[in-house]
Design a protein around this motif. Sequence first.
Motif, PDB file in Angstrom:
ATOM      1  N   PHE A 267      27.262   5.841 -95.920  1.00 19.77           N
ATOM      2  CA  PHE A 267      27.887   7.161 -95.982  1.00 19.77           C
ATOM      3  C   PHE A 267      27.530   7.887 -97.273  1.00 19.77           C
ATOM      4  N   ALA A 268      27.365   7.152 -98.355  1.00 23.67           N
ATOM      5  CA  ALA A 268      26.995   7.780 -99.618  1.00 23.67           C
ATOM      6  C   ALA A 268      25.607   8.399 -99.552  1.00 23.67           C
ATOM      7  N   ASN A 269      24.732   7.842 -98.720  1.00 21.59           N
ATOM      8  CA  ASN A 269      23.343   8.307 -98.645  1.00 21.59           C
ATOM      9  C   ASN A 269      23.091   9.287 -97.508  1.00 21.59           C
ATOM     10  N   LEU A 270      24.126   9.692 -96.811  1.00 23.46           N
ATOM     11  CA  LEU A 270      23.953  10.655 -95.725  1.00 23.46           C
ATOM     12  C   LEU A 270      23.457  11.999 -96.256  1.00 23.46           C
ATOM     13  N   THR A 271      22.578  12.629 -95.486  1.00 23.63           N
ATOM     14  CA  THR A 271      22.162  13.997 -95.801  1.00 23.63           C
ATOM     15  C   THR A 271      23.135  14.964 -95.145  1.00 23.63           C
ATOM     16  N   LEU A 272      23.820  15.753 -95.954  1.00 21.83           N
ATOM     17  CA  LEU A 272      24.761  16.762 -95.469  1.00 21.83           C
ATOM     18  C   LEU A 272      24.176  18.128 -95.799  1.00 21.83           C
TER      19      LEU A 272
ATOM     20  N   VAL B  75      47.360   2.620 -88.562  1.00 19.80           N
ATOM     21  CA  VAL B  75      46.803   3.859 -89.079  1.00 19.80           C
ATOM     22  C   VAL B  75      45.791   3.503 -90.164  1.00 19.80           C
ATOM     23  N   VAL B  76      44.632   4.130 -90.105  1.00 24.78           N
ATOM     24  CA  VAL B  76      43.602   3.982 -91.135  1.00 24.78           C
ATOM     25  C   VAL B  76      43.254   5.373 -91.632  1.00 24.78           C
ATOM     26  N   PHE B  77      43.349   5.591 -92.941  1.00 20.73           N
ATOM     27  CA  PHE B  77      42.955   6.867 -93.521  1.00 20.73           C
ATOM     28  C   PHE B  77      41.512   6.763 -94.020  1.00 20.73           C
ATOM     29  N   LEU B  78      40.728   7.761 -93.637  1.00 21.42           N
ATOM     30  CA  LEU B  78      39.313   7.796 -93.974  1.00 21.42           C
ATOM     31  C   LEU B  78      39.011   9.099 -94.696  1.00 21.42           C
ATOM     32  N   ARG B  79      38.347   8.997 -95.817  1.00 26.64           N
ATOM     33  CA  ARG B  79      37.887  10.193 -96.541  1.00 26.64           C
ATOM     34  C   ARG B  79      36.380  10.292 -96.337  1.00 26.64           C
TER      35      ARG B  79
ATOM     36  N   ALA C  20      34.780   6.880 -97.996  1.00 33.33           N
ATOM     37  CA  ALA C  20      33.498   6.573 -97.358  1.00 33.33           C
ATOM     38  C   ALA C  20      32.332   6.582 -98.337  1.00 33.33           C
ATOM     39  N   ALA C  21      32.416   7.386 -99.377  1.00 34.02           N
ATOM     40  CA  ALA C  21      31.312   7.464-100.331  1.00 34.02           C
ATOM     41  C   ALA C  21      31.116   6.157-101.092  1.00 34.02           C
ATOM     42  N   ASP C  22      32.083   5.242-101.010  1.00 32.02           N
ATOM     43  CA  ASP C  22      31.922   3.928-101.627  1.00 32.02           C
ATOM     44  C   ASP C  22      30.999   3.021-100.822  1.00 32.02           C
ATOM     45  N   ILE C  23      30.697   3.409 -99.591  1.00 34.42           N
ATOM     46  CA  ILE C  23      29.886   2.596 -98.687  1.00 34.42           C
ATOM     47  C   ILE C  23      28.473   3.179 -98.663  1.00 34.42           C
ATOM     48  N   PRO C  24      27.450   2.376 -98.917  1.00 34.18           N
ATOM     49  CA  PRO C  24      26.088   2.915 -99.084  1.00 34.18           C
ATOM     50  C   PRO C  24      25.632   3.826 -97.955  1.00 34.18           C
TER      51      PRO C  24
ATOM     52  N   TYR D 130      23.354  16.357 -85.816  1.00 31.85           N
ATOM     53  CA  TYR D 130      23.577  15.562 -84.602  1.00 31.85           C
ATOM     54  C   TYR D 130      22.613  14.394 -84.470  1.00 31.85           C
ATOM     55  N   HIS D 131      21.453  14.457 -85.096  1.00 26.72           N
ATOM     56  CA  HIS D 131      20.529  13.330 -85.050  1.00 26.72           C
ATOM     57  C   HIS D 131      21.107  12.085 -85.726  1.00 26.72           C
ATOM     58  N   ASP D 132      22.016  12.291 -86.683  1.00 31.47           N
ATOM     59  CA  ASP D 132      22.583  11.178 -87.446  1.00 31.47           C
ATOM     60  C   ASP D 132      23.843  10.601 -86.819  1.00 31.47           C
ATOM     61  N   LYS D 133      24.320  11.195 -85.729  1.00 30.89           N
ATOM     62  CA  LYS D 133      25.586  10.750 -85.145  1.00 30.89           C
ATOM     63  C   LYS D 133      25.562   9.297 -84.663  1.00 30.89           C
ATOM     64  N   PRO D 134      24.521   8.830 -83.965  1.00 32.68           N
ATOM     65  CA  PRO D 134      24.548   7.424 -83.523  1.00 32.68           C
ATOM     66  C   PRO D 134      24.643   6.444 -84.691  1.00 32.68           C
ATOM     67  N   ALA D 135      23.835   6.662 -85.734  1.00 33.46           N
ATOM     68  CA  ALA D 135      23.887   5.764 -86.893  1.00 33.46           C
ATOM     69  C   ALA D 135      25.240   5.853 -87.585  1.00 33.46           C
ATOM     70  N   TYR D 136      25.783   7.047 -87.688  1.00 34.36           N
ATOM     71  CA  TYR D 136      27.104   7.250 -88.287  1.00 34.36           C
ATOM     72  C   TYR D 136      28.155   6.469 -87.502  1.00 34.36           C
ATOM     73  N   THR D 137      28.110   6.571 -86.184  1.00 28.51           N
ATOM     74  CA  THR D 137      29.099   5.904 -85.329  1.00 28.51           C
ATOM     75  C   THR D 137      28.991   4.389 -85.447  1.00 28.51           C
ATOM     76  N   ARG D 138      27.765   3.888 -85.431  1.00 27.83           N
ATOM     77  CA  ARG D 138      27.584   2.434 -85.572  1.00 27.83           C
ATOM     78  C   ARG D 138      28.091   1.946 -86.929  1.00 27.83           C
ATOM     79  N   ALA D 139      27.807   2.698 -87.982  1.00 30.32           N
ATOM     80  CA  ALA D 139      28.271   2.303 -89.312  1.00 30.32           C
ATOM     81  C   ALA D 139      29.792   2.299 -89.388  1.00 30.32           C
ATOM     82  N   LEU D 140      30.420   3.259 -88.746  1.00 33.84           N
ATOM     83  CA  LEU D 140      31.880   3.317 -88.767  1.00 33.84           C
ATOM     84  C   LEU D 140      32.479   2.158 -87.984  1.00 33.84           C
ATOM     85  N   VAL D 141      31.903   1.842 -86.830  1.00 33.12           N
ATOM     86  CA  VAL D 141      32.391   0.701 -86.051  1.00 33.12           C
ATOM     87  C   VAL D 141      32.231  -0.600 -86.847  1.00 33.12           C
TER      88      VAL D 141
END
Length: 340
Positions: free
Chosen positions: A305-310, A260-264, A299-303, A318-329
């Motif tokens: 995710f911290a720099n994502l535009t929300l 189990v991995v908890f992600l904020r 996640a905000a500790d990781i550059p 949805y344009h940011d999903k591929p980069a988000y997924t790659r960063a998470l992997v």
Amino acid sequence: MRSSIFSSDAPSGRRWQGAWLIAALLAASICTGLEAHWRALGYRPQLQDSAQLWSMQRARVDTSRRIPLVVLGASHIQYALDMKLLAQRLPDYRPIMLADNGRYPLAALRDLAADEDFRGIVLCDIDARGLSSYYDDMQQPAVEYFHKQWSPNWYVHRKALNLWQRTAVIAWSRFGALATLERWIAAGPAPWRSPTTLRTDRSGDIDFSAADGAALARGFLDGLRADLHRHPPQSPALWRANLERVRRWCDRIHSRGGQVVFLRTPTSGALAAAEEAAYPRSRYWDRLADAVGVPVVYAADIPFFANLTLHDGSHVDYHDKPAYTRALVDLLQSRGWVRR
């Protein structure tokens, strides 16, 4: 005698056939007209989530020949991950989306812990508030539906419903003939045009070019304040003590070879400030890893995710999903929580 009986019924039978044919043609004409009307106004078919669609994905957990990678959470993660890309980047795993919009996932985590056949990876997106015992049962209705009602017959039904909903705007009840007539009589507005799209794997897209991000952000902030009024923050000591139940669930999964991995996932702006004020990180989240004995990521500790535009302070476009997924992997692999 037999021929006279059949001959006397034949005209009546033909009249009924004709009546049914006329009714069918009339219904088809109404449906076609409604569909054309809503499409001309810019609406598109929308897949609707349900306990059945959730159960369709939950069933894949126990039938996977690859290692299940189960994603739990709410809309933050549901609308952030590209599931096809996730599967491509992690070929040894079978990604399964069990996040549920607007509902914290503790009931689903508890269910996976009780599943003696589950030996996979759980990526659980949650915040300190969501770990409070107030929210243990938010996803329990879907869990109960899966265990008590889900069946092969309902699987076939939901597959057919998926096809219908992905094909026709009027598959959603708010666009049907009765709802349209009621709005016309009441001179009500047209249905809200959602910027979201749901997929059959239960991941989704949000197109913020078609949404008022500022208005959504205000709505989320108002919702948070209302919920904090109903469920005041637990004291750090009580919150920490109540994590024992979560530790037991994680231990059961770990004892079978799972993880189990908890992600904020990050939030921003006034929403993030209100969350921090209610549940200060130093007094809550930072104590989670020791309390439950599993990996924890803010996640905000990781550059990246911290720099994502929300745009709404909460969700990924949805344009940011591929980069988000790659960063998470990359994160999961670099920490050794999934295979390279």
